[in-house]
Enzyme design. Structure first.
Site, mmCIF file in Angstrom:
data_model
loop_
_atom_site.group_PDB
_atom_site.id
_atom_site.type_symbol
_atom_site.label_atom_id
_atom_site.label_comp_id
_atom_site.label_asym_id
_atom_site.label_seq_id
_atom_site.Cartn_x
_atom_site.Cartn_y
_atom_site.Cartn_z
ATOM 1 N N ASP A 1 -34.571 62.712 -18.296
ATOM 2 C CA ASP A 1 -34.797 62.741 -17.075
ATOM 3 C C ASP A 1 -36.422 62.901 -16.797
ATOM 4 O O ASP A 1 -36.846 63.954 -16.937
ATOM 5 C CB ASP A 1 -33.947 63.613 -15.984
ATOM 6 N N GLU B 1 -28.904 55.165 -7.757
ATOM 7 C CA GLU B 1 -29.333 55.072 -9.229
ATOM 8 C C GLU B 1 -29.272 53.477 -9.235
ATOM 9 O O GLU B 1 -28.232 52.864 -9.337
ATOM 10 C CB GLU B 1 -28.364 55.883 -10.045
ATOM 11 N N THR C 1 -17.895 69.580 -2.993
ATOM 12 C CA THR C 1 -18.671 69.101 -1.660
ATOM 13 C C THR C 1 -19.728 70.051 -1.383
ATOM 14 O O THR C 1 -19.628 71.223 -1.653
ATOM 15 C CB THR C 1 -17.847 68.434 -0.372
ATOM 16 N N VAL D 1 -27.576 77.283 -2.002
ATOM 17 C CA VAL D 1 -28.976 77.720 -2.155
ATOM 18 C C VAL D 1 -29.759 76.920 -1.015
ATOM 19 O O VAL D 1 -29.806 75.696 -0.968
ATOM 20 C CB VAL D 1 -29.645 77.298 -3.406
ATOM 21 N N ASP E 1 -22.662 68.040 -12.390
ATOM 22 C CA ASP E 1 -22.099 68.079 -13.752
ATOM 23 C C ASP E 1 -22.037 69.588 -14.072
ATOM 24 O O ASP E 1 -20.998 69.864 -14.954
ATOM 25 C CB ASP E 1 -23.206 67.469 -14.653
HETATM 26 P P1 AMP Z 1 -22.880 65.387 -6.981
HETATM 27 O O1 AMP Z 1 -22.709 65.045 -5.333
HETATM 28 O O2 AMP Z 1 -21.995 64.987 -7.871
HETATM 29 O O3 AMP Z 1 -24.089 65.147 -7.324
HETATM 30 O O4 AMP Z 1 -22.965 67.037 -6.761
HETATM 31 C C1 AMP Z 1 -23.601 67.699 -5.936
HETATM 32 C C2 AMP Z 1 -22.795 69.030 -5.574
HETATM 33 O O5 AMP Z 1 -23.550 70.140 -5.792
HETATM 34 C C3 AMP Z 1 -22.368 69.016 -4.132
HETATM 35 O O6 AMP Z 1 -20.979 68.516 -3.915
HETATM 36 C C4 AMP Z 1 -22.438 70.503 -3.879
HETATM 37 O O7 AMP Z 1 -21.019 71.095 -4.204
HETATM 38 C C5 AMP Z 1 -23.396 71.167 -4.987
HETATM 39 N N1 AMP Z 1 -24.437 71.364 -4.244
HETATM 40 C C6 AMP Z 1 -25.675 70.729 -3.754
HETATM 41 N N2 AMP Z 1 -26.430 71.187 -3.252
HETATM 42 C C7 AMP Z 1 -26.316 72.469 -3.346
HETATM 43 C C8 AMP Z 1 -27.328 73.675 -3.156
HETATM 44 N N3 AMP Z 1 -28.358 73.817 -2.465
HETATM 45 N N4 AMP Z 1 -26.570 74.750 -3.583
HETATM 46 C C9 AMP Z 1 -25.459 75.136 -4.200
HETATM 47 N N5 AMP Z 1 -24.831 73.790 -4.531
HETATM 48 C C10 AMP Z 1 -25.420 72.565 -4.083
HETATM 49 C C1 GLC Z 2 -26.910 60.168 -14.075
HETATM 50 C C2 GLC Z 2 -28.143 59.859 -14.269
HETATM 51 C C3 GLC Z 2 -29.148 60.856 -15.120
HETATM 52 C C4 GLC Z 2 -28.755 62.281 -14.519
HETATM 53 C C5 GLC Z 2 -27.342 62.351 -14.300
HETATM 54 C C6 GLC Z 2 -27.319 63.705 -13.650
HETATM 55 O O1 GLC Z 2 -26.048 60.214 -15.337
HETATM 56 O O2 GLC Z 2 -28.272 58.512 -15.119
HETATM 57 O O3 GLC Z 2 -30.298 60.484 -15.210
HETATM 58 O O4 GLC Z 2 -29.387 63.199 -15.434
HETATM 59 O O5 GLC Z 2 -26.917 61.471 -13.461
HETATM 60 O O6 GLC Z 2 -25.933 64.041 -13.263
#
Ligand code: AMP
Ligand code: GLC
Length: 453
Positions: free
Chosen positions: A33, A87, A342, A428, A439
């Site tokens: 990345d 993406e 979420t 945060v 992840d």
């Molecule tokens: P994703 O939607 O799969 O990228 O995962 C993002 C997740 O990270 C969200 O569902 C939140 O639970 C968590 N998240 C996003 N922003 C924050 C933050 N500022 N502090 C803590 N957790 C966060």
């Molecule tokens: C996807 C993106 C990768 C990133 C990851 C984070 O796999 O391709 O660049 O690091 O999401 O969750």
């Protein structure tokens, strides 16, 4: 018990045991990345240079893939305007070179597998076996020290070595991550929340390229694993999904024969054919991790339009709608564990019971806060420090609804023979970056749960 007390007892228990789990098999996507924190003056100038009108077209509707500078800049504006992640695959060499010259602020481990490998192996000390489609020197250098292994085959014999000892000079798979904070202004747009746009200059991960070591020696590799996490299928399309999905099913069968529970990290899968195909095989997995957009997109292909709309209607997301959707998904597919995350809270629906499910979610929320704060989790100490981050203020109204609807107590309830678990998360305020938090959450919770069994 207060959430503060539940947090600290969960952390202590998981920390004491997590290093004894594994090995965890991680497949399939790893990349580099290149993270760029956007600057609005610079971005506006680039849009003007490329022709504002043409660029703005793509901020209304995303192109399918990036074949021009207008696509790239329009895609970035699409994300900024909505505060949403996106993406796209970058097909054009001209655009790849443009992104390279635009530059980056940081090079980081990327891809679900890479991020999880560094967290589980490099921070928690859990042995992992990772699939890395291309091991360039740069890619290898991004792996932390620790029990992280990749399969290497010499004279037909399989060995597991740390990526730095793989010593190949393969290609760089670079994903350019354009991050912006909440309130980021460009022209008349203002980002409602922090997020990122990703341009993937990578011919391997978007096609879910699976290495020969994995194809030819999977029985032996699977034989060494106790748990597995699969990810990276989100970029497939109706045109290229059949081959990789067949190979994945073969892997799932072998893992099943070895009684290895497998988690699927769902991620937003734009192509409906692929999304349907993934839902069709979900029953082969023990567990799935997803957010509200991903859950809504699954409800759409299951014909649950109303539920899909409800999931996207309010902030914070209505937990009763989420629980309904999770029940629907569990019943239709037979998947045993669904972990929903979420902004502000997590829910887990399992067809088995126990506080370990909740405690693993609490541990995951600490890891997520550390990742949000620093962009990386350097060591377990930063996860401890996250204990000081306050619990999201809006989570108490979510909890109240769950108490009313399901009689939830200390985050636990029983719903239709399933266990439903809730935890309010630590948020945060000014995160360093957003990429990879999902992840961090899913892998910490899945492996943490098995550590507590
Ligand atoms: P994703 O939607 O799969 O990228 O995962 C993002 C997740 O990270 C969200 O569902 C939140 O639970 C968590 N998240 C996003 N922003 C924050 C933050 N500022 N502090 C803590 N957790 C966060
Ligand atoms: C996807 C993106 C990768 C990133 C990851 C984070 O796999 O391709 O660049 O690091 O999401 O969750």
């Amino acid at each position: 018990m207060s959430w503060g007390a539940l947090y600290s007892s969960a952390f202590e228990r998981v920390r004491g045991r997590i290093g004894k789990t594994g090995p965890v098999l991680l497949a399939y996507n790893t990349n580099i990345d290149a993270v760029k924190y956007l600057d609005s003056t610079d971005l506006e100038r680039r849009v003007e240079d490329a022709g504002k009108e043409n660029v703005l077209r793509y901020s209304e509707e995303l192109p399918e893939r990036i074949t021009s500078i207008e696509h790239l800049l329009g895609g970035i504006l699409w994300s900024v305007r909505r505060g949403k992640a996106a993406e796209l695959f970058v097909e054009s060499c001209t655009v790849r070179f443009y992104m390279k010259r635009w530059g980056w602020d940081e090079l980081r481990m990327g891809g679900q597998v890479g991020i999880m490998a560094n967290l589980l192996g490099g921070v928690y000390g859990v042995p992992v076996i990772a699939h890395v489609p291309q091991l360039s020197r740069l890619q290898a250098g991004l792996f932390k020290e620790g029990p992280i292994y990749v399969p290497k085959v010499e004279n037909g014999k399989l060995e597991l070595v740390h990526p730095k000892e793989f010593e190949a000079d393969e290609e760089n798979c670079i994903h350019y991550i354009y991050e912006f904070p909440r309130g980021f202004k460009v022209f008349d747009f203002e980002a409602p929340r922090e997020n990122r746009f990703i341009g993937a200059a990578d011919d391997y991960n978007p096609n879910v390229y699976i290495r020969p070591e994995f194809r030819e020696h999977f029985e032996e590799i699977a034989g060494r694993a106790r748990l597995a996490i699969i990810s990276g299928l989100q970029t497939l399309t109706a045109r290229n999904y059949r081959g990789p999905l067949e190979e994945m099913k073969r892997h799932l069968e072998i893992l099943g024969e070895n009684n290895v529970p497998v988690h699927l990290e769902f991620a937003f899968t734009a192509d409906e054919t692929v999304r349907k195909a993934l839902v069709d095989v979900l029953g082969l997995f023990h567990s799935v991790g997803l957010n509200e957009v991903e859950l809504a997109s699954i409800m759409e292909v299951l014909g649950e339009k109303k539920l899909a709309e409800e999931l996207l209607a309010s902030d914070p997301v209505d937990p009763v709608a989420v629980a309904e959707a999770m029940l629907r998904l569990a019943e239709k597919t037979g998947v045993r564990r669904i972990h929903f995350h979420t902004y502000g809270y997590y829910l887990a629906l399992t067809d088995y019971k126990g506080e370990h499910v909740r405690d693993a979610l609490l541990f995951a929320a600490l890891a997520a806060a550390a990742k949000a704060k620093l962009g990386d989790v350097p060591s377990i100490n930063e996860v401890v420090d996250a204990m000081d981050v306050p619990v999201n203020g809006k989570a108490s109204e979510v909890e109240k609804k769950l108490v009313e609807e399901y009689g939830m107590s200390n985050g636990m309830a029983e719903v239709d023979n399933y266990q439903l678990v809730f935890v309010p998360t630590k948020i945060v305020e000014r995160p360093k970056s957003t990429v990879g938090i999902g992840d961090t959450i899913s892998s910490s919770a899945f492996v943490g749960e098995f550590a507590l069994r």
